[in-house]
Design an enzyme around this catalytic site. Structure first.
Site, PDB file in Angstrom:
ATOM      1  N   HIS A  82       1.043   3.482  -3.527  1.00  0.00           N
ATOM      2  CA  HIS A  82       1.667   4.501  -4.375  1.00  0.00           C
ATOM      3  C   HIS A  82       3.114   4.143  -4.704  1.00  0.00           C
ATOM      4  O   HIS A  82       3.836   3.572  -3.879  1.00  0.00           O
ATOM      5  CB  HIS A  82       1.569   5.896  -3.752  1.00  0.00           C
ATOM      6  CG  HIS A  82       2.269   6.097  -2.444  1.00  0.00           C
ATOM      7  ND1 HIS A  82       3.587   6.506  -2.346  1.00  0.00           N
ATOM      8  CD2 HIS A  82       1.836   5.982  -1.166  1.00  0.00           C
ATOM      9  CE1 HIS A  82       3.928   6.634  -1.073  1.00  0.00           C
ATOM     10  NE2 HIS A  82       2.892   6.313  -0.328  1.00  0.00           N
ATOM     11  N   ASP A  84       5.541   6.367  -5.715  1.00  0.00           N
ATOM     12  CA  ASP A  84       6.558   7.398  -5.485  1.00  0.00           C
ATOM     13  C   ASP A  84       7.115   7.333  -4.074  1.00  0.00           C
ATOM     14  O   ASP A  84       6.492   6.784  -3.163  1.00  0.00           O
ATOM     15  CB  ASP A  84       6.000   8.789  -5.767  1.00  0.00           C
ATOM     16  CG  ASP A  84       4.900   9.215  -4.800  1.00  0.00           C
ATOM     17  OD1 ASP A  84       3.995   8.398  -4.540  1.00  0.00           O
ATOM     18  OD2 ASP A  84       4.948  10.356  -4.298  1.00  0.00           O
ATOM     19  N   ASP A 145       7.933   3.096   2.166  1.00  0.00           N
ATOM     20  CA  ASP A 145       6.779   3.958   1.953  1.00  0.00           C
ATOM     21  C   ASP A 145       6.814   4.444   0.508  1.00  0.00           C
ATOM     22  O   ASP A 145       7.510   5.412   0.202  1.00  0.00           O
ATOM     23  CB  ASP A 145       6.826   5.124   2.932  1.00  0.00           C
ATOM     24  CG  ASP A 145       5.631   6.058   2.832  1.00  0.00           C
ATOM     25  OD1 ASP A 145       4.665   5.707   2.142  1.00  0.00           O
ATOM     26  OD2 ASP A 145       5.669   7.137   3.442  1.00  0.00           O
ATOM     27  N   GLU A 179       1.740  10.486  -4.535  1.00  0.00           N
ATOM     28  CA  GLU A 179       1.039  10.558  -3.248  1.00  0.00           C
ATOM     29  C   GLU A 179       1.786  11.422  -2.258  1.00  0.00           C
ATOM     30  O   GLU A 179       1.183  12.165  -1.475  1.00  0.00           O
ATOM     31  CB  GLU A 179       0.848   9.137  -2.687  1.00  0.00           C
ATOM     32  CG  GLU A 179      -0.064   9.052  -1.471  1.00  0.00           C
ATOM     33  CD  GLU A 179       0.654   9.163  -0.138  1.00  0.00           C
ATOM     34  OE1 GLU A 179      -0.025   9.163   0.913  1.00  0.00           O
ATOM     35  OE2 GLU A 179       1.905   9.260  -0.124  1.00  0.00           O
ATOM     36  N   GLU A 180       3.119  11.331  -2.287  1.00  0.00           N
ATOM     37  CA  GLU A 180       3.929  12.036  -1.290  1.00  0.00           C
ATOM     38  C   GLU A 180       3.879  13.551  -1.439  1.00  0.00           C
ATOM     39  O   GLU A 180       4.232  14.275  -0.512  1.00  0.00           O
ATOM     40  CB  GLU A 180       5.387  11.553  -1.360  1.00  0.00           C
ATOM     41  CG  GLU A 180       5.592  10.096  -0.966  1.00  0.00           C
ATOM     42  CD  GLU A 180       5.406   9.835   0.516  1.00  0.00           C
ATOM     43  OE1 GLU A 180       5.111  10.790   1.264  1.00  0.00           O
ATOM     44  OE2 GLU A 180       5.539   8.675   0.936  1.00  0.00           O
ATOM     45  N   ASP A 202      -0.558   1.178   3.155  1.00  0.00           N
ATOM     46  CA  ASP A 202       0.341   2.314   3.372  1.00  0.00           C
ATOM     47  C   ASP A 202       0.494   2.594   4.870  1.00  0.00           C
ATOM     48  O   ASP A 202       0.663   3.742   5.278  1.00  0.00           O
ATOM     49  CB  ASP A 202      -0.218   3.551   2.644  1.00  0.00           C
ATOM     50  CG  ASP A 202       0.808   4.653   2.442  1.00  0.00           C
ATOM     51  OD1 ASP A 202       2.015   4.397   2.659  1.00  0.00           O
ATOM     52  OD2 ASP A 202       0.399   5.772   2.067  1.00  0.00           O
ATOM     53  N   HIS A 385      10.688   7.921   5.445  1.00  0.00           N
ATOM     54  CA  HIS A 385      11.235   9.199   4.953  1.00  0.00           C
ATOM     55  C   HIS A 385      12.615   9.494   5.543  1.00  0.00           C
ATOM     56  O   HIS A 385      13.048  10.648   5.530  1.00  0.00           O
ATOM     57  CB  HIS A 385      10.298  10.376   5.264  1.00  0.00           C
ATOM     58  CG  HIS A 385       8.946  10.281   4.640  1.00  0.00           C
ATOM     59  ND1 HIS A 385       8.089  11.365   4.548  1.00  0.00           N
ATOM     60  CD2 HIS A 385       8.280   9.250   4.072  1.00  0.00           C
ATOM     61  CE1 HIS A 385       6.961  10.999   3.955  1.00  0.00           C
ATOM     62  NE2 HIS A 385       7.064   9.706   3.663  1.00  0.00           N
TER      63      HIS A 385
END
Length: 412
Positions: A82, A84, A145, A179-180, A202, A385
């Site tokens: 992903h 994002d 990520d 995705e997030e 991922d 994150h």
């Protein structure tokens, strides 16, 4: 691949500088238009590699096909990541830093001296002493990520397209937005993709393989109070905000929450509160590896709400449950050959094959239940994150090698 000049680190450091943060409160798709900037770049780079059908569509998905180098019909695999990054931490003006030959000493991130990366806090750093690692500068997340997954797939494509002697069947590439925020598969076109099974890139530590995720629901509790002028509110006002606070105060302190659980334990987690005296909302996420446990947690949470509301007879509430995703193991257990092929690819790459569950979810959860079985492969990403997010370059190299070997295993 000993003599291959990997491109993954250079690609990764370019990609993370593009702000692709998604927005959980947006009603558009993708939730932020800036994600398309990276999607368009990836499609263009794939075309420049020689992939004729590479395309970024109106929703920010990227589709591409690496043609087979064998004539025999083989299952079509897709590799997915992903574009994002998470809303949890700023993804604007990311400044990636390559720390060559990490010595094991604390790394003080230069734009915020309070952000210190240490082996004590992140023991996995010990495995990267003497090797290169990448961090951000201290003010933002890094974006490993999942731009590490994106870069790994791009380097795999580069390798296969410049080494036509490698025998493999048709390979599909899919990059997804959002995705997030749980919308990564909302507009995906699986018929257009045309794959038989897939792997997301991922995951975390090198050698890990994940074919099991949480099952997940969301709960929104709406509390309806009774409004009155505060100057004349005695025996009239019922404050919804205070009721929300009482509900939160009633949650168990030593269980039932992400900060008190680990392993295969599930949890109930408040993630948002909003409102005024007349009406307030509480948003929760409910997680467990056993789907049947979700209903049990929801009943327990509802019982807490009902107990609190007994003290406020004039107030009412609504309790709304939304399905988010399900444990992909329920699907992947029916396709054991997928994990066996991955295990052989890890072995050929010199890695121990470590199966572990994800205390979370991926696009693979939804894709599996949409008819595309899809476990998860490592990238090396760590402290995701957060402003201390980092990744080891050698882990990304190894992930590229795993994908190349996996393509050959499938061909065999």
């Amino acid at each position: 691949m000993d003599n291959y000049a990997f491109t993954v680190a250079e690609r990764f450091m370019r990609y993370v500088q593009i702000d692709t943060q998604s927005d959980v409160d947006s009603a558009s798709f993708p939730t932020t238009q800036k994600q398309k900037q990276l999607s368009n770049l990836l499609a263009q780079e794939l075309k420049e590699m020689g992939i004729r059908d590479a395309e970024a569509d109106e929703f920010g998905y990227v589709y591409a096909t690496i043609p087979a180098t064998i004539s025999e019909k083989r299952p079509v695999v897709c590799f997915c990541a992903h574009v994002d990054t998470a809303p949890d931490c700023s993804g604007t003006n990311v400044k990636p830093i390559l720390h060559k030959k990490f010595e094991g000493k604390d790394i003080v991130l230069p734009d915020d001296g309070t952000q210190v990366l240490s082996v004590n806090e992140y023991p996995y750093l010990e495995k990267h002493i003497g090797s290169d690692i990448i961090t951000a500068s201290g003010l933002t997340l890094l974006g490993a990520d999942d731009k590490s997954g994106v870069a790994i797939i791009m380097d795999m494509a580069h390798y296969l397209l410049t080494h036509k002697e490698v025998k493999h069947g048709e390979i599909k590439i899919l990059f997804t937005p959002d995705e997030e925020v749980g919308k990564g598969t909302a507009k995906v076109n699986l018929a257009k993709l045309g794959a038989d099974f897939a792997f997301t890139l991922d995951g975390g530590e090198a050698g890990t393989f994940e074919d099991e995720t949480f099952s997940a629901n969301a709960v929104r509790i709406t509390i309806n109070g009774v409004i009155a002028h505060p100057g004349y509110a005695k025996d009239k006002l019922v404050n919804a905000i205070k009721i929300a606070g009482d509900i939160l105060a009633m949650l168990p302190k030593h269980s039932f929450s992400p900060e008190t659980t680990s392993g295969r334990e599930g949890f109930v987690h408040p993630v948002g509160i909003n409102g005024i005296a007349e009406q307030a909302t509480l948003d929760f996420i409910i997680r467990d590896f056993e789907t049947s446990n979700l209903a049990k947690y929801e009943l327990r949470l509802k019982a807490i709400v009902e107990e609190v509301l007994q003290q406020y007879p004039k107030a009412t509430f609504e309790f709304d449950v939304t399905e988010q995703y399900r444990n992909m193991k329920e699907v992947l257990a029916e396709h054991p050959d997928i994990a066996r092929m991955a295990e052989e690819a890890y072995k050929r790459s010199g890695l121990e094959f470590v199966k572990e569950p994800i205390r979370g979810g991926t696009d693979g959860s939804r894709l599996s239940f949409m008819g595309l079985p899809c476990p998860n492969i490592f990238t090396g990403m760590q402290a995701i994150h957060s402003r201390k997010e980092w990744i080891g370059v050698k882990d990304m190299y190894k992930a590229v090698e795993v994908l190349v070997n996996l393509a050959q295993v499938i061909a065999e």
